[in-house]
Design an enzyme around this catalytic site. Structure first.
Site, PDB file in Angstrom:
ATOM      1  N   ASN A 179       2.732  58.233 -36.480  1.00 34.07           N
ATOM      2  CA  ASN A 179       2.829  58.729 -35.098  1.00 34.07           C
ATOM      3  C   ASN A 179       3.309  57.668 -34.115  1.00 34.07           C
ATOM      4  O   ASN A 179       3.679  57.995 -32.992  1.00 34.07           O
ATOM      5  CB  ASN A 179       1.487  59.302 -34.635  1.00 34.07           C
ATOM      6  N   ARG A 200       7.936  68.849 -35.304  1.00 35.87           N
ATOM      7  CA  ARG A 200       7.827  69.020 -33.861  1.00 35.87           C
ATOM      8  C   ARG A 200       8.206  67.766 -33.075  1.00 35.87           C
ATOM      9  O   ARG A 200       8.779  67.848 -31.997  1.00 35.87           O
ATOM     10  CB  ARG A 200       6.358  69.363 -33.599  1.00 35.87           C
ATOM     11  N   ARG A 240       1.322  75.128 -29.484  1.00 34.64           N
ATOM     12  CA  ARG A 240       1.894  73.832 -29.130  1.00 34.64           C
ATOM     13  C   ARG A 240       3.198  73.932 -28.331  1.00 34.64           C
ATOM     14  O   ARG A 240       4.274  73.581 -28.820  1.00 34.64           O
ATOM     15  CB  ARG A 240       2.110  72.980 -30.385  1.00 34.64           C
ATOM     16  N   ILE A 295      -8.672  70.093 -28.611  1.00 35.82           N
ATOM     17  CA  ILE A 295      -7.241  69.812 -28.374  1.00 35.82           C
ATOM     18  C   ILE A 295      -6.350  70.972 -28.833  1.00 35.82           C
ATOM     19  O   ILE A 295      -5.471  71.413 -28.103  1.00 35.82           O
ATOM     20  CB  ILE A 295      -6.804  68.506 -29.089  1.00 35.82           C
ATOM     21  N   ARG A 310       4.043  64.566 -45.711  1.00 27.45           N
ATOM     22  CA  ARG A 310       4.638  64.337 -44.394  1.00 27.45           C
ATOM     23  C   ARG A 310       3.960  63.161 -43.696  1.00 27.45           C
ATOM     24  O   ARG A 310       4.568  62.500 -42.875  1.00 27.45           O
ATOM     25  CB  ARG A 310       4.475  65.579 -43.510  1.00 27.45           C
TER      26      ARG A 310
HETATM   27  C1  UD1 Z   1       0.452  64.181 -31.165  1.00 18.85           C
HETATM   28  C2  UD1 Z   1       0.350  63.737 -32.593  1.00 18.85           C
HETATM   29  C3  UD1 Z   1      -0.600  64.647 -33.368  1.00 18.85           C
HETATM   30  C4  UD1 Z   1      -1.955  64.710 -32.656  1.00 18.85           C
HETATM   31  C5  UD1 Z   1      -1.789  65.055 -31.184  1.00 18.85           C
HETATM   32  C6  UD1 Z   1      -3.096  64.971 -30.390  1.00 18.85           C
HETATM   33  C7  UD1 Z   1       2.514  62.752 -33.047  1.00 18.85           C
HETATM   34  C8  UD1 Z   1       3.834  62.855 -33.743  1.00 18.85           C
HETATM   35  N1  UD1 Z   1       1.666  63.786 -33.189  1.00 18.85           N
HETATM   36  O1  UD1 Z   1       0.975  65.502 -31.152  1.00 18.85           O
HETATM   37  O2  UD1 Z   1      -0.754  64.116 -34.680  1.00 18.85           O
HETATM   38  O3  UD1 Z   1      -2.752  65.682 -33.277  1.00 18.85           O
HETATM   39  O4  UD1 Z   1      -0.849  64.158 -30.555  1.00 18.85           O
HETATM   40  O5  UD1 Z   1      -3.654  63.710 -30.511  1.00 18.85           O
HETATM   41  O6  UD1 Z   1       2.213  61.769 -32.408  1.00 18.85           O
HETATM   42  N2  UD1 Z   1       0.570  70.809 -24.891  1.00 18.85           N
HETATM   43  C9  UD1 Z   1       1.015  71.750 -23.989  1.00 18.85           C
HETATM   44  N3  UD1 Z   1       2.289  71.613 -23.467  1.00 18.85           N
HETATM   45  C10 UD1 Z   1       3.090  70.549 -23.803  1.00 18.85           C
HETATM   46  C11 UD1 Z   1       2.600  69.584 -24.728  1.00 18.85           C
HETATM   47  C12 UD1 Z   1       1.335  69.750 -25.244  1.00 18.85           C
HETATM   48  O7  UD1 Z   1       0.319  72.713 -23.675  1.00 18.85           O
HETATM   49  O8  UD1 Z   1       4.222  70.477 -23.305  1.00 18.85           O
HETATM   50  C13 UD1 Z   1      -0.804  70.967 -25.467  1.00 18.85           C
HETATM   51  C14 UD1 Z   1      -0.783  71.126 -26.991  1.00 18.85           C
HETATM   52  O9  UD1 Z   1      -0.566  72.446 -27.381  1.00 18.85           O
HETATM   53  C15 UD1 Z   1      -2.170  70.618 -27.346  1.00 18.85           C
HETATM   54  C16 UD1 Z   1      -2.411  69.515 -26.316  1.00 18.85           C
HETATM   55  O10 UD1 Z   1      -1.511  69.767 -25.244  1.00 18.85           O
HETATM   56  O11 UD1 Z   1      -3.110  71.647 -27.160  1.00 18.85           O
HETATM   57  C17 UD1 Z   1      -2.194  68.101 -26.807  1.00 18.85           C
HETATM   58  O12 UD1 Z   1      -0.955  68.036 -27.470  1.00 18.85           O
HETATM   59  P1  UD1 Z   1      -0.099  66.682 -27.545  1.00 18.85           P
HETATM   60  O13 UD1 Z   1      -0.960  65.536 -27.160  1.00 18.85           O
HETATM   61  O14 UD1 Z   1       1.171  66.881 -26.807  1.00 18.85           O
HETATM   62  O15 UD1 Z   1       0.209  66.596 -29.102  1.00 18.85           O
HETATM   63  P2  UD1 Z   1       1.538  66.144 -29.814  1.00 18.85           P
HETATM   64  O16 UD1 Z   1       2.204  65.078 -29.013  1.00 18.85           O
HETATM   65  O17 UD1 Z   1       2.325  67.334 -30.205  1.00 18.85           O
END
Ligand code: UD1
Length: 430
Positions: free
Chosen positions: A23, A101, A130, A337, A407
């Protein structure tokens, strides 16, 4: 396709070397798009997601080369050189984005450097919907025009991005990374409030600073970026994978034994290791890594709730839940989360676990023993939790669909074999 077969009951003893963090590696790789000079990353893990990101960057015109196989260390510690001298395409196609993603991380740097980027919408995934709305509203705040059409996001800023103040409506790791990448080349000052504080973001910020970015507030929830007109090449060593380390720590807790997690840093997973200690497991920060031991003592039941960093990571929830299935007593595991991150629960039921789901919480009543069974991996961390359950289950467990595991875990079964687990990868002919 392969599956993993585990015969439970063996304790784990010895040393496991922790690889570079997936990550952290993915956003770091995307950072190469900000400069026409080489970005050289070391400690690159050997994982399917890294290959997907390398293919995507190659598609944008980046030259990618990989060196540094070390026979003794298997595939760990590779060095990747990424040079995006000319951006030959600003489009990230569906075929590559749908596989991962994190591909959406090219959006910020591409629009910052080229003034335009077209990236396929990543779509849903097994652990929830997500969305990427926060990535998009943040880029809009920096002056990008966003259109979503026919499954593609088109961001344009023909005059370049402008620095701005933006407060994330919700803590998002990926959106913080995307905006941090984009703001480096924006005109003027950007202030990002309510930013995610995960160690992977600090790692990215440090690399960006080495590339010439001006960033302060690193490690806090307010990042201040003074835009620069040009970034240059740099060398950066990717941080150790704290989720891999946490997974193996929990594997030792469930199977028993004494293991040194070489290269892991306790300060990256304090919250999770505090909870693990409360289960009766010894966890100590040592100079060369983290020492984990559970000898004979019963596993105590402990409640956990996932939270953004520095809280308990959602990426270790499934593994902790697997541990709780054999604890002495009942515990509540709460996921805050992602809305659908309990797909390991029905599979653990098949192994004899006693778990009741109530909304975003799982009530886990510890059972005396799990029984080996054929089970199906549904996502990356859920797969790891099933392997862990297999380590303590009576008889044989087979985990299918392990492409999820590949992965994000580098040679998981080999690392477990090295510390005494009876585990092997076999071809799944069904
Ligand atoms: C990253 C990590 C993943 C980890 C997650 C939370 C990487 C490649 N992946 O995922 O392994 O589980 O952080 O620690 O680093 N959300 C929205 N809108 C957005 C973006 C996010 O609603 O535009 C929501 C998501 O659905 C989720 C929450 O915010 O419920 C947190 O997601 P986010 O921190 O963005 O996760 P990732 O970056 O996708």
């Amino acid at each position: 396709m392969d599956k993993i077969r585990i015969r439970g009951g063996k304790p784990l003893n010895g040393t496991i070397r922790i690889g570079g963090a997936k990550n952290a590696a993915l956003p770091l790789m995307a950072a190469c798009l900000l400069s026409d000079e080489p970005l050289v990353l070391s400690n690159v893990p050997h994982l399917a997601d890294i290959t997907t990101m390398a293919n995507l960057l190659g598609q944008h015109g980046t030259q990618v080369s990989l060196e540094g196989h070390d026979a003794k260390e298997g595939h760990t510690g590779r060095v990747m050189s990424l040079t995006a001298r000319d951006i030959t395409s600003t489009t990230a196609p569906y075929d590559l984005v749908r596989r991962m993603r994190a591909s959406v991380l090219v959006l910020g740097p591409l629009v910052a450097r080229e003034g335009v980027a077209t990236v396929s919408l990543p779509g849903g995934c097994a652990i929830g919907t997500r969305p990427v709305d926060i990535h998009l509203s943040g880029l809009e705040a920096l002056g990008a025009e966003i259109e979503v059409e026919s499954g593609y996001i088109r961001a344009s800023a023909p005059q370049g991005l402008r620095g701005a103040r933006y407060a994330f409506p919700k803590v998002s790791v990926g959106a913080t990374e995307n905006l941090l990448l984009a703001a480096c080349l924006a005109d003027g000052q950007t202030i990002l409030e309510n930013a995610a504080r995960e160690p992977e973001i600090t790692d990215l910020a440090e690399c960006l600073i080495a590339m010439g970015a001006k960033i302060t507030g690193v490690g806090s929830d307010t990042l201040v970026i003074e835009g620069v007109s040009k970034m240059h090449g740099a060398q950066h060593e990717i941080m150790p994978d704290r989720i891999e380390a946490g997974t193996f720590a929990m594997a030792v807790a469930i199977a028993g034994g004494e293991v040194l997690l070489e290269g892991a840093r306790l300060s990256h997973i304090d919250a999770a290791m505090d909870q693990l200690r409360r289960t009766g497991t010894v966890v100590e920060g040592r100079e060369g890594g983290i020492f984990v031991s559970r000898t004979g003592s019963e596993i105590l039941a402990v409640d956990v709730e996932t939270d953004p960093y520095p809280g308990f990571p959602t990426d270790l929830q499934a593994q902790f839940l697997a541990l709780m299935t054999v604890a002495n007593g009942a515990s509540v595991v709460t996921e805050t989360i992602f809305e659908n991150r309990f797909m390991h629960v029905p599979e653990l039921h098949r192994m004899g676990a006693n778990i009741t789901l109530q909304g975003r919480s799982a009530l886990v009543r510890g059972v005396e023993r799990l029984e080996g069974a054929p089970v199906m991996a549904s996502d990356l961390r859920a797969s790891a939790s099933l392997v862990m359950a297999g380590l303590v289950a009576e008889g044989e467990t087979e985990v299918r669909r392990i492409y999820h595991l590949d992965r994000g875990y580098e040679r998981l079964e080999e690392k477990l074999q090295l510390v005494g687990a009876d585990v092997e990868r076999v071809e799944d002919t069904e």
